[in-house]
Structure formats: C-alpha cells, structure tokens
Design an enzyme around this catalytic site. Structure first.
Site, PDB file in Angstrom:
ATOM      1  N   ARG A 337       1.158  -1.065  -0.227  1.00 38.93           N
ATOM      2  CA  ARG A 337       0.429  -0.209  -0.055  1.00 38.93           C
ATOM      3  C   ARG A 337       1.076   1.178  -0.006  1.00 38.93           C
ATOM      4  O   ARG A 337       1.448   0.744   0.754  1.00 38.93           O
ATOM      5  CB  ARG A 337      -0.953   0.128   1.740  1.00 38.93           C
ATOM      6  CG  ARG A 337      -1.766   1.029   1.264  1.00 38.93           C
ATOM      7  CD  ARG A 337      -2.612   1.000   2.502  1.00 38.93           C
ATOM      8  NE  ARG A 337      -2.318   1.513   3.614  1.00 38.93           N
ATOM      9  CZ  ARG A 337      -2.673   1.959   4.651  1.00 38.93           C
ATOM     10  NH1 ARG A 337      -4.299   2.187   4.659  1.00 38.93           N
ATOM     11  NH2 ARG A 337      -1.727   1.944   5.982  1.00 38.93           N
ATOM     12  N   HIS A 341       3.552   4.363  -5.501  1.00 41.80           N
ATOM     13  CA  HIS A 341       2.935   5.618  -5.903  1.00 41.80           C
ATOM     14  C   HIS A 341       4.780   6.848  -5.692  1.00 41.80           C
ATOM     15  O   HIS A 341       4.663   7.551  -5.961  1.00 41.80           O
ATOM     16  CB  HIS A 341       1.913   6.326  -5.171  1.00 41.80           C
ATOM     17  CG  HIS A 341       1.988   6.489  -3.851  1.00 41.80           C
ATOM     18  ND1 HIS A 341       0.859   7.155  -3.374  1.00 41.80           N
ATOM     19  CD2 HIS A 341       3.197   6.152  -2.896  1.00 41.80           C
ATOM     20  CE1 HIS A 341       0.729   7.438  -2.283  1.00 41.80           C
ATOM     21  NE2 HIS A 341       1.768   6.246  -2.122  1.00 41.80           N
TER      22      HIS A 341
HETATM   23  C1  LIG Z   1       4.531   5.908   2.049  1.00 44.42           C
HETATM   24  S1  LIG Z   1       4.548   4.077   2.656  1.00 44.42           S
HETATM   25  C2  LIG Z   1       3.526   3.015   3.564  1.00 44.42           C
HETATM   26  C3  LIG Z   1       4.060   2.409   4.160  1.00 44.42           C
HETATM   27  C4  LIG Z   1       2.525   1.626   4.391  1.00 44.42           C
HETATM   28  N1  LIG Z   1       2.470   0.593   3.632  1.00 44.42           N
HETATM   29  C5  LIG Z   1       1.323   1.915   4.695  1.00 44.42           C
HETATM   30  O1  LIG Z   1       0.789   2.376   3.256  1.00 44.42           O
HETATM   31  O2  LIG Z   1       0.907   2.466   6.146  1.00 44.42           O
HETATM   32  C6  LIG Z   1       6.687   4.170   2.077  1.00 44.42           C
HETATM   33  C7  LIG Z   1       7.145   3.027   3.317  1.00 44.42           C
HETATM   34  O3  LIG Z   1       8.007   2.306   2.019  1.00 44.42           O
HETATM   35  C8  LIG Z   1       9.327   1.784   3.089  1.00 44.42           C
HETATM   36  N2  LIG Z   1      10.551   1.753   2.129  1.00 44.42           N
HETATM   37  C9  LIG Z   1      11.020   3.093   2.023  1.00 44.42           C
HETATM   38  N3  LIG Z   1      12.191   2.547   0.883  1.00 44.42           N
HETATM   39  C10 LIG Z   1      12.403   0.863   1.222  1.00 44.42           C
HETATM   40  C11 LIG Z   1      12.784  -0.003   0.604  1.00 44.42           C
HETATM   41  N4  LIG Z   1      14.116  -0.295  -0.409  1.00 44.42           N
HETATM   42  N5  LIG Z   1      12.758  -1.313   1.819  1.00 44.42           N
HETATM   43  C12 LIG Z   1      12.014  -1.632   2.237  1.00 44.42           C
HETATM   44  N6  LIG Z   1      10.324  -0.509   2.584  1.00 44.42           N
HETATM   45  C13 LIG Z   1      11.331   0.882   2.190  1.00 44.42           C
HETATM   46  C14 LIG Z   1       9.719   3.214   4.220  1.00 44.42           C
HETATM   47  O4  LIG Z   1       9.988   3.074   5.542  1.00 44.42           O
HETATM   48  C15 LIG Z   1       8.134   3.824   4.437  1.00 44.42           C
HETATM   49  O5  LIG Z   1       7.040   3.201   5.332  1.00 44.42           O
END
Ligand SMILES: C[S@@+](CC[C@H](N)C(=O)[O-])C[C@H]1O[C@@H](n2cnc3c(N)ncnc32)[C@H](O)[C@@H]1O
Length: 451
Positions: A337, A341
């Site tokens: 989720r 994007h």
């Molecule tokens: C917009 S947030 C969405 C979080 C969750 N899916 C939600 O809907 O509440 C994006 C997430 O991607 C994680 N993220 C960013 N780069 C990442 C990576 N290379 N591997 C794993 N997670 C990552 C961030 O830490 C963040 O928690």
C-alpha cells in the site's frame, strides 16, 4: 474557443445545477437510508455506492461553478493563496485547537482569549487563522471571537494519527514544495526520474532521498543530535491517513475468502493496514517488511493495539529492502500500500521483479494505490456524468494533488490502469483485476504472466 458564449455558459451552468440537484437528493436519500456503515472507531465509514457517487458528483459540480460563476481573475488569485489554508490547518493541528474546543461548550464556543492563553499564539493572530478556516467550513465561529468544532474539525479531536498526517504535510513535505517550480524549470533536473533528484533535495539542501534523510539525526546548533521528528510523525501519519482511506479497502476486496493465508506487507511501515485487517479477519497472518527504524515503531504500535498477534506470532516483523529478492516464498499475498506511487516506473519494475521469483502459481500481488482517471476519461474507469470532466474534476482534486506530491518528493507518480499494465508487462506479470473500491484508492491485483 477558450471563452464560452453566454448561451454555452448558460447551458453548462443549468446542466450543472440539474446534476447538483439530482446528486444532492441521492446523497440525502443515502443518509436517510443510513447506508453508511462505520466499521471502526475512527469515524471513517464505507459509503454505499449511491452515496459515494452522489458525493463525488456534488463535489465535481463545485468546480463548474468556480469556472463559470466566479470572476476568472479573482479565481486565479484565490488559488495562489490556497496554501495558506493548509498552513492555517497545520497551525490549528499543532496547537491542538480541536481538542481544546472539545473541552468547551459547543453552543457558546471557546473565547479567543482562552485559546490564545492555552496555545501561546497572540489572540488576534490566532483569531484570523481560525476565521480563515471557518470560511472554508473547518471550525465554526459561534459568536464573534468564540470558536467551536464543526463536523470537519471534530474528526481531529483525540485523533493523533490524523493530526500527524496534517503535520507531515506541513513539515518537510511543504518545504519540499517550495523548490518544485525551480526543479521543473531546471533543464537537467526536469529530466530526472530518480528519488535523489527531486524538489525534496533542492529544498532541504541534501543529496539524500527522503527516506534516508528522515533516518539521519538532526544536528542541533550546539552540535548535539536528535532523531528527526519527521520520521516518528510520518509513520504515525501513515496510520492516520491509512485509516481515512482504508475502510473501503477492507470491505471491497474479499479478504475473508483468503482463509488462513499469509499476507506479506511489503514496505508495510508500521503495518497500519495489516493491523486493521488483522482485527477484522482473524484467520489472516502477516509479515511486515520495512526498514529497521520503522519496524521498531511498528512493534511498539502492535504491542499496544494487538499484543496477542505478537504473542501468537500471527504477525512477524522482517527487515527487508524491497529492491532485494523477496525472501518469503510462495506466500498467498504480497501486499503493497502506497509503495509503487513513491517510485518511478523503472524503480517499480525493479520492486515488482524482486517479488516475482517468490510468487507461486496461486500467489498474488495486491497493490493499494490510486488508479487515476484523466479529465477526458479512460476505458478502464466509468466516466462522470456530463457536464463534469470524465474524472469528476473538482471531485478528483485530491487525487491529482497527491500525484504532484509524489513527483515533488520522489519522482513517483499515481498511475492509470494502462500504466499499471505496462509495469506488470515489464516485470513478467499481468494485471489480473482492478478491484473497484468505494474510495480514492483501488486494489490492483497482479499475478504471474505465465504461472
Ligand atoms: C508511504 S509509506 C507506506 C507505508 C505502509 N505501506 C502504509 O500504507 O502505511 C512507504 C514505506 O516504504 C518504506 N520504504 C522505503 N524504501 C524502502 C525500501 N527500500 N525497502 C523497504 N521499505 C522501504 C518506508 O520506510 C515507508 O514505511
């Protein structure tokens, strides 16, 4: 012709009024039928289809009235000032005005002198901030200089996750937007498609991506450091924003039919959606994958909200970089989720390709992200009734603003159905179905192209 004749304007305005009347009756009938079913304590509700369509039609007509009725130059000047509404809301949320007002008598309201005393903001300045919000129907001035909550501001009372969402936009995200024009006009930066050459870096004077920047401690003037407030706030904001958009995602996809399945929540953050699903669907188990600092917060939130899931290992937390091959093989669901994007097409193909080797013939990737329509319409999504733009125009405003936010922070994007199909094809996958959801975010299901 750019300018409409009086006859054309009149026809369009009358058509909009007729549509507004019909849609308003549809909304009222839906209210009367009490079709809206709250499914959690946060005040969010899943609207009936009639209410959902009636709402976006009513909101869409507002755009037509602004276009035709408001003096055009005044309209443009108004839009140039709209960021102050976002700033005013940030100030009100930061000062916890909704909570303070909730302690007062809603009939008489709370006098500005008391609000000033409680927040430390000079009285006439705070009064003007609140009046600007009252004019857009957030808060109510019950008598001169006496304020109370209204239907809209009320939802912030005691709602720290939603407050965090408001603050997240006011913190580093707003700052990033200040460099948006200069980056788009820069002949080199405008061509960039990576998350390290965006308005975020220019505005924050950093070479780090937003994710790395949030995890870097903040250096204080005396040389000491502390964790950035933006990280803790953002993860809480994901819980708050997720709960607003979440309920239709929980009801309009057949989660119960998955039985005793494992859902791998890739980039799950604190696992906000998984947490809500875990409460509703006791047969599902979850593996939340993210970066280490985020998972520490995830553990803390689950320990408070659903400790039994940790004790019984219904939920597990796994540090995983989603650009590396997915270590959990043959799970029923890989859910993302608000992940794709955040990323450019090439990065999304890399993320999907890293999951692909883990997929079994019955595994599916579920992508909870907006599926965008255009103002002229696409085959995949039903168009709005005339004279609204095909995407409901003003009723689609937030979707487009979010798309700009993704561009500004990450060179990410909200995608159309065709764009999702393109990502799937490049990753050895196919779009099996776009699940229609009565909300802004849809669920795009991908499976192996050749199982
Ligand atoms: C917009 S947030 C969405 C979080 C969750 N899916 C939600 O809907 O509440 C994006 C997430 O991607 C994680 N993220 C960013 N780069 C990442 C990576 N290379 N591997 C794993 N997670 C990552 C961030 O830490 C963040 O928690």
């Amino acid at each position: 012709m750019a300018t409409l004749t009086v006859t054309e304007k009149t026809e369009k305005l009358r058509a909009a009024v007729k549509l507004l009347n019909e849609a308003t009756e549809q909304v009222i009938k839906a209210w009367e039928d009490d079709e809206s079913k709250p499914i959690d304590g946060s005040g969010s509700a899943v609207p009936s289809k009639a209410l959902y369509d009636g709402r976006r039609t009513v909101l869409g007509t507002i755009g037509i009235f602004l276009e035709l009725v408001q003096e055009p130059q005044a309209r443009l000047m108004e839009v140039t000032h709209e960021f102050y509404e976002a700033r005013a809301l940030q100030i009100a949320a930061e000062a916890r005005i909704p909570d303070i007002l909730a302690e007062g008598d809603p009939k008489t309201g709370v006098p500005i002198e008391e609000l000033s005393k409680r927040t430390g903001i000079k009285d006439h300045k705070l009064c003007r901030v609140l009046r600007a919000l009252c004019s857009v129907h957030i808060f109510r001035e019950v008598s001169n200089n006496h304020f109370a909550n209204n239907t809209v501001s009320q939802v912030l009372v005691g709602n720290d996750p939603l407050r965090a969402f408001v603050l997240a936009l006011g913190y580093d995200i707003y700052t990033a937007s200040t460099a948006f024009p200069q980056v788009l006009f820069d002949p080199v930066k405008t061509q960039a498609e990576t998350d390290s050459v965006t308005a975020f870096q220019d505005a924050h004077n950093t070479t780090l991506t937003r994710w790395d920047w949030m995890e870097q401690p903040e250096v204080l003037p005396d040389g000491t450091t502390r964790p950035r407030k933006e990280l803790a706030n953002f993860t809480m904001a994901m819980l708050g924003g997720g709960r607003v958009m979440g309920p239709p995602l929980y009801t309009d996809f057949p989660w119960a039919d998955l039985g005793q399945s494992t859902v791998v929540d890739v980039g799950g953050g604190i696992g906000g959606m998984s947490l809500d699903l875990a409460k509703r669907y006791p047969n599902l188990s979850f593996i939340i994958q993210d970066r280490e600092p985020v998972l520490k917060q995830a553990h803390a939130v689950w320990s408070k909200e659903l400790p039994s899931a940790i004790q019984t290992e219904r939920v597990k937390f796994m540090v995983h970089n989603f650009f590396n091959e997915e270590p959990v093989k043959n799970a029923d669901v890989y859910h993302m989720r608000y992940i794709l994007h955040d990323w450019s097409d090439d990065d999304c193909v890399a993320i999907l390709s890293a999951i692909r080797p883990a997929l079994g013939p019955n595994s599916r990737i579920l992508i909870s992200d907006q599926v965008m329509n255009t103002t002229c319409g696409t085959d995949a999504i039903a168009s709005a009734p005339a004279p609204l733009p095909a995407n409901y125009g003003y009723g689609h405003r937030f979707q487009n603003l979010r798309d700009l936010n993704m561009m500004c922070l990450f060179n990410g994007r909200e995608r159309t159905a065709d764009e999702f199909a393109g990502l799937a094809a490049r990753s050895g996958l196919k779009v099996a179905k776009i699940w229609e959801v009565r909300g802004m975010v849809s669920i795009t299901e991908m499976r192996l192209a050749d199982p």
